[in-house]
Design an enzyme around this catalytic site. Structure first.
Site, PDB file in Angstrom:
ATOM      1  CG  ASP A   1      -0.243  -0.291   2.631  1.00 13.34           C
ATOM      2  OD1 ASP A   1       1.050  -0.496   2.530  1.00 13.34           O
ATOM      3  OD2 ASP A   1      -1.202  -0.444   3.620  1.00 13.34           O
TER       4      ASP A   1
ATOM      5  CG  ASN B   1      -9.111   0.376  11.150  1.00 12.85           C
ATOM      6  OD1 ASN B   1      -8.041  -0.305  10.896  1.00 12.85           O
ATOM      7  ND2 ASN B   1      -9.473   1.384  10.228  1.00 12.85           N
TER       8      ASN B   1
ATOM      9  CG  HIS C   1      -6.092  -0.746   8.186  1.00 13.99           C
ATOM     10  ND1 HIS C   1      -6.038   0.379   8.376  1.00 13.99           N
ATOM     11  CD2 HIS C   1      -5.009  -1.258   8.671  1.00 13.99           C
ATOM     12  CE1 HIS C   1      -4.742   0.685   8.826  1.00 13.99           C
ATOM     13  NE2 HIS C   1      -4.201  -0.381   9.050  1.00 13.99           N
TER      14      HIS C   1
ATOM     15  CD  GLU D   1      -8.783   2.093   6.380  1.00 13.53           C
ATOM     16  OE1 GLU D   1      -8.435   1.130   7.373  1.00 13.53           O
ATOM     17  OE2 GLU D   1      -8.260   3.157   6.511  1.00 13.53           O
TER      18      GLU D   1
HETATM   19  C1  F6R Z   1       1.494  -1.089   6.330  1.00 16.16           C
HETATM   20  C2  F6R Z   1       0.218  -1.256   6.368  1.00 16.16           C
HETATM   21  C3  F6R Z   1      -0.988  -1.263   7.737  1.00 16.16           C
HETATM   22  C4  F6R Z   1      -0.213  -1.653   8.767  1.00 16.16           C
HETATM   23  C5  F6R Z   1      -1.189  -1.635  10.117  1.00 16.16           C
HETATM   24  C6  F6R Z   1      -0.301  -1.721  11.397  1.00 16.16           C
HETATM   25  O1  F6R Z   1       1.863  -1.187   4.922  1.00 16.16           O
HETATM   26  O2  F6R Z   1      -0.333  -2.012   5.408  1.00 16.16           O
HETATM   27  O3  F6R Z   1      -2.082  -1.882   7.445  1.00 16.16           O
HETATM   28  O4  F6R Z   1       0.152  -2.997   8.739  1.00 16.16           O
HETATM   29  O5  F6R Z   1      -1.687  -0.187  10.056  1.00 16.16           O
HETATM   30  O6  F6R Z   1       0.531  -0.811  11.493  1.00 16.16           O
HETATM   31  P1  F6R Z   1       1.567  -0.788  12.892  1.00 16.16           P
HETATM   32  O7  F6R Z   1       2.400  -2.082  12.236  1.00 16.16           O
HETATM   33  O8  F6R Z   1       2.358   0.490  12.674  1.00 16.16           O
HETATM   34  O9  F6R Z   1       0.619  -0.998  13.631  1.00 16.16           O
END
Ligand code: F6R
Length: 245
Positions: A67, A136, A138, A143
């Site tokens: 992403d 959340n 995701h 989302e």
């Molecule tokens: C990042 C991504 C997001 C993160 C998620 C958790 O490439 O795809 O979905 O994996 O937001 O983020 P952290 O690891 O910072 O808690």
């Protein structure tokens, strides 16, 4: 789905690094899609170290972005591009021809999605996808409420993602949209590793792993993947009712 719980973040990170290494040792032309974020950061440090120590050859692998933030320059330290470039591609000596990233600054974002879908299809699909989980629920930027039928797409970010996303940036940054691989890519990946670490992820992981699967909790998709492995530390597993012996 397999569930592995490790005693702490470091052990989790070591095992995640091993899972990536094992994929590349078995298949030197592996197509890898590796999340950015805090969760896998130590795993990637360990991966780089082990790859050097064991002289594992990454020069024939392909890296696919999971992403990117829309409207954020690749050289911005908070971008997914910068994260992957500085923590993986540079230290592992990965050449530009091995990498397919989203351009979050593109004027034709639909075109970016199409290019990514085509690149993945041309490479024969993703061999290993490693994802984190948002507070959340995701996965990537899929989302809550997103359709599971989508490949790469642009999405309006949820309020929680916009707020939590600030942690990656040095100054307050406007985050409105993301460009992401879709849940269809997640489901079609040949192996799916989902990492979670820390007490802050305990509630979301309980919902993802134990409540009825529904579109409001995208991380629950791991349970629909025949080669899905959840790797988490004990604190992230705090609220799970059923834990492996
Ligand atoms: C990042 C991504 C997001 C993160 C998620 C958790 O490439 O795809 O979905 O994996 O937001 O983020 P952290 O690891 O910072 O808690």
């Amino acid at each position: 789905m397999q569930l592995n719980i490790y005693k702490d973040h470091h052990t989790l990170s070591l095992e995640a690094a091993e899972a990536i290494l094992a994929t590349v040792k078995n298949n030197p032309t592996a197509v890898l899609c590796l999340a950015t974020g805090d969760t896998p950061a130590v795993a990637y440090e360990l991966l780089v170290k082990k790859a050097m120590d064991e002289q594992v050859d990454f020069s024939h692998c392909i890296f696919i972005a999971l992403d990117e933030w829309v409207g954020i320059l690749p050289e911005n330290e908070g971008s997914c591009h910068y994260f992957l470039e500085s923590r993986l591609f540079k230290p592992l000596n990965i050449s530009a021809s091995q990498v397919h990233l989203f351009d979050g600054m593109a004027t034709d974002l639909a075109g970016e999605c199409k290019k990514m879908d085509e690149a993945i299809a041309a490479k024969g699909g993703i061999d290993l996808m490693l994802v984190g989980v948002g507070l959340n629920g995701h996965v990537g930027f899929n989302e809550p409420g997103v359709s599971a039928d989508l490949y790469a797409h642009v999405i309006n970010l949820d309020d929680i993602t916009r707020l939590i996303g600030q942690k990656y940036f040095q100054q307050n940054t406007v985050l409105k949209q993301g460009i992401t691989l879709g849940l269809k890519h997640v489901l079609e990946s040949k192996k799916l590793v989902m990492m979670a670490s820390g007490l802050k992820k305990a509630e979301v992981m309980k919902k993802a792993l134990e409540e009825e699967i529904n579109i409001l909790m995208p991380a629950g998709i791991i349970r629909m993947h025949s080669q899905g492995v959840v790797m988490m530390d004990e604190t992230a597993a705090t609220y799970l009712t059923v834990k492996p012996a």
